[in-house]
Structure formats: structure tokens, C-alpha cells
Scaffold this motif. Sequence first.
Motif, PDB file in Angstrom:
ATOM      1  N   GLU A  30      75.177 -70.975  78.971  1.00 45.30           N
ATOM      2  CA  GLU A  30      74.563 -71.187  80.292  1.00 45.30           C
ATOM      3  C   GLU A  30      73.306 -72.037  80.115  1.00 45.30           C
ATOM      4  N   TRP A  31      73.544 -73.339  79.876  1.00 43.26           N
ATOM      5  CA  TRP A  31      72.504 -74.195  79.306  1.00 43.26           C
ATOM      6  C   TRP A  31      71.429 -74.619  80.289  1.00 43.26           C
ATOM      7  N   GLU A  32      71.784 -74.876  81.554  1.00 45.31           N
ATOM      8  CA  GLU A  32      70.746 -75.308  82.501  1.00 45.31           C
ATOM      9  C   GLU A  32      69.657 -74.241  82.639  1.00 45.31           C
ATOM     10  N   ALA A  33      70.064 -72.967  82.576  1.00 44.48           N
ATOM     11  CA  ALA A  33      69.088 -71.879  82.680  1.00 44.48           C
ATOM     12  C   ALA A  33      68.117 -71.915  81.496  1.00 44.48           C
ATOM     13  N   MET A  34      68.657 -72.190  80.298  1.00 39.39           N
ATOM     14  CA  MET A  34      67.796 -72.268  79.106  1.00 39.39           C
ATOM     15  C   MET A  34      66.814 -73.436  79.229  1.00 39.39           C
ATOM     16  N   ILE A  35      67.347 -74.586  79.689  1.00 40.42           N
ATOM     17  CA  ILE A  35      66.494 -75.772  79.842  1.00 40.42           C
ATOM     18  C   ILE A  35      65.396 -75.489  80.865  1.00 40.42           C
ATOM     19  N   ALA A  36      65.746 -74.784  81.936  1.00 42.90           N
ATOM     20  CA  ALA A  36      64.757 -74.484  82.982  1.00 42.90           C
ATOM     21  C   ALA A  36      63.622 -73.620  82.434  1.00 42.90           C
ATOM     22  N   VAL A  37      63.946 -72.637  81.596  1.00 39.46           N
ATOM     23  CA  VAL A  37      62.886 -71.780  81.043  1.00 39.46           C
ATOM     24  C   VAL A  37      61.990 -72.592  80.106  1.00 39.46           C
ATOM     25  N   ARG A  38      62.599 -73.484  79.322  1.00 46.77           N
ATOM     26  CA  ARG A  38      61.776 -74.364  78.469  1.00 46.77           C
ATOM     27  C   ARG A  38      60.886 -75.273  79.320  1.00 46.77           C
ATOM     28  N   ARG A  39      61.433 -75.767  80.441  1.00 48.57           N
ATOM     29  CA  ARG A  39      60.655 -76.634  81.336  1.00 48.57           C
ATOM     30  C   ARG A  39      59.455 -75.874  81.903  1.00 48.57           C
ATOM     31  N   LEU A  40      59.669 -74.601  82.233  1.00 55.06           N
ATOM     32  CA  LEU A  40      58.549 -73.779  82.721  1.00 55.06           C
ATOM     33  C   LEU A  40      57.479 -73.646  81.638  1.00 55.06           C
ATOM     34  N   ALA A  41      57.927 -73.445  80.390  1.00 51.46           N
ATOM     35  CA  ALA A  41      56.969 -73.285  79.287  1.00 51.46           C
ATOM     36  C   ALA A  41      56.129 -74.548  79.112  1.00 51.46           C
ATOM     37  N   GLU A  42      56.743 -75.713  79.386  1.00 48.26           N
ATOM     38  CA  GLU A  42      56.024 -76.982  79.227  1.00 48.26           C
ATOM     39  C   GLU A  42      55.073 -77.258  80.385  1.00 48.26           C
ATOM     40  N   THR A  43      55.403 -76.763  81.575  1.00 50.48           N
ATOM     41  CA  THR A  43      54.687 -77.238  82.765  1.00 50.48           C
ATOM     42  C   THR A  43      53.729 -76.222  83.373  1.00 50.48           C
ATOM     43  N   LEU A  44      53.910 -74.923  83.103  1.00 55.63           N
ATOM     44  CA  LEU A  44      52.973 -73.945  83.674  1.00 55.63           C
ATOM     45  C   LEU A  44      51.659 -74.010  82.901  1.00 55.63           C
ATOM     46  N   ARG A  45      50.546 -74.051  83.621  1.00 57.20           N
ATOM     47  CA  ARG A  45      49.244 -74.210  82.975  1.00 57.20           C
ATOM     48  C   ARG A  45      48.406 -72.950  83.204  1.00 57.20           C
TER      49      ARG A  45
END
Length: 301
Positions: free
Chosen positions: A27-42
Motif C-alpha cells: 500500500e505504497w501511496e500511504a507510505m509515501i504520504a507519511v514520509r511526505r508529512l515527515a518532510e513537511t511538518l515543521r
Amino acid sequence: MLFESCKIVGHVDGPRLLVTAGVHGDEWEAMIAVRRLAETLRPEEIRGRVTLAPILNVSAYRASRRVGEDGLDLARTIPGVRDGSPTQQVAFQFTKLLDDADYYVDLHTGGVRLSIWPLAGYLIHSDHAVLETQRLMARAFGLNAVWGTDPTVEGRTLSAARDRSVPAIYVEYLGSGIFCPIAVQALVTGCKQVMAALGMVRLNESCSKPRFFAEDARPGAGHLQASHPAPVDGLFETIVAPGDLVESGDVIGHLTADACGARQPISADRGGRVVAIRTLPRIQAGEAMAVIAPFEEIQDG
Ligand SMILES: [Zn+2]
């Protein structure tokens, strides 16, 4: 730990939110989304703390499949065993993360086999305050549908959250193994909208809203792997898509049996929206071909 996680600690105290993906390894889009959150949440933009775990069942991910190397589905294994098999250990370590959370969001897709209507779901919790918070979180996520279901299920991430009275939702967004950038964006945006609803961030953009709602506490409601089971091994050809409205008896696809080559129509066993549909043609007896459930349309205002 058998899986990675990171904490983003805000500059101001507040709620502790856990977000996970990769309960299932395909379920790859979900994994990518969590990584994206890790990169963008400040940290300076957050009240409280967010813990992000992008890939819970790493052995399932490495094999690009739903279950771990031990053949276990993490979503049937929680709370797990400290010294058990790999998936049992992941399950146990997940519960430790959950012990440290006030709210929980679990991101999924249909994996390589299914396509699932974009929805946010929850268990119909017996504690009214927990249930109301889950409804708030599911609406805030802003996908097509909100779906409350059977609260008695065991082994799920949400079962452990239920037992701790931690308000929790799961999210589904299409699938089929074809990369969907819209899914990644919707999952990232949805998590931020939940954080805004919990008072953890401020959002400038206006939030998307769900259009469909259903709650059904009957046993089996919400089970995505057991509906319309294939009667035999074969090849399934779907003719419907997630979100389609069907009536009981409508043909939703055809199944060609391996044994005799006969092609038979498959009918909807109830009316409602197509919540999930098998998109990988190869299917084995007992696997779900479709999930259909009635939803009501939410009236504006
Ligand atoms: Zn899943």
C-alpha cells in the motif's frame, strides 16, 4: 524497533497524534504520504506532537505483499507477542507506540488486489465521547465517504485503539498497484485537516468535505476481505468502479473458473455503493470480489 518512526515535537504542548502506514506491504501511496508529512511538518507550526511510522510491516513491504514473511496479516495479529514471529513482534511494538498517543490515524490503500473508494472509517465505539471524536476526525479527513462499522473486530490497529479508548480512524484510497499521485496528496492533506480539527495546526486553505456517510454496527460490517467471496479459483473481470451505485442483483463482473473455463456473471448481493472491487483478475476461491454497502448522501448545511 523492527520499523522506523520519527517524532515531530511542536514548540507548544498539545495532543499526541500517531500516524502509520504499511500495515500492509503493498500500500505504497500511504507510505509515501507519511514520509511526505515527515518532510513537511515543521515543529514551529505544530501544537503537540506527531509520531510518524511510514512502514510498519517491513518484511511485507520488502516482498511487496499484504502479509509478512511469516504469512501473517498485521491487521489480524495485534496486539502481538514480544518474542513472537516477525509480524507478531511488529504488532507488539506498534501497541507501545499507541500507548504513547492521544489520537491515531492509520493510512491504507487497496494494495495490488483491490481498488477502494476513498473513505475514512472507524469502529462504532461504545464510549460516546470517543465515537464523536472519531466522527470529527473522519469528516475532517475530507475524503468521499465516512464509514463507521462493527466495533467488535479483533487484531486490527483500531482494535488496540478501541481497547485503550484512543480515538482512531483508518483511511482507504484506491489501490491496484498503479501509482496514484492524487492519493498521496489527498492522504497528506487529510492528515493535516485532522490535525487542524484537533487544534494541532492552522490551515489557510479551505477543507474538502465528505459527501457520503454510513454507520453499521452489525457483525462483519466494514470487513473488506470477506464480502462476495469467489466461489472458485479463476479470473475475475470487474465492470464496476469504486463509488458506483448498484442495486441488488446487478452484474458487477464475470468470473471464469480455472477448472472448466466457464464464464459466469457475478451479481451484487445487496444494493449500495461499491466500497471495494477486486481489480487483480487472478483470484482464488474465498477471496473478496467486491464490497458493497449502503451510504446516505450528506446534505449541505
Ligand atoms: Zn491495508
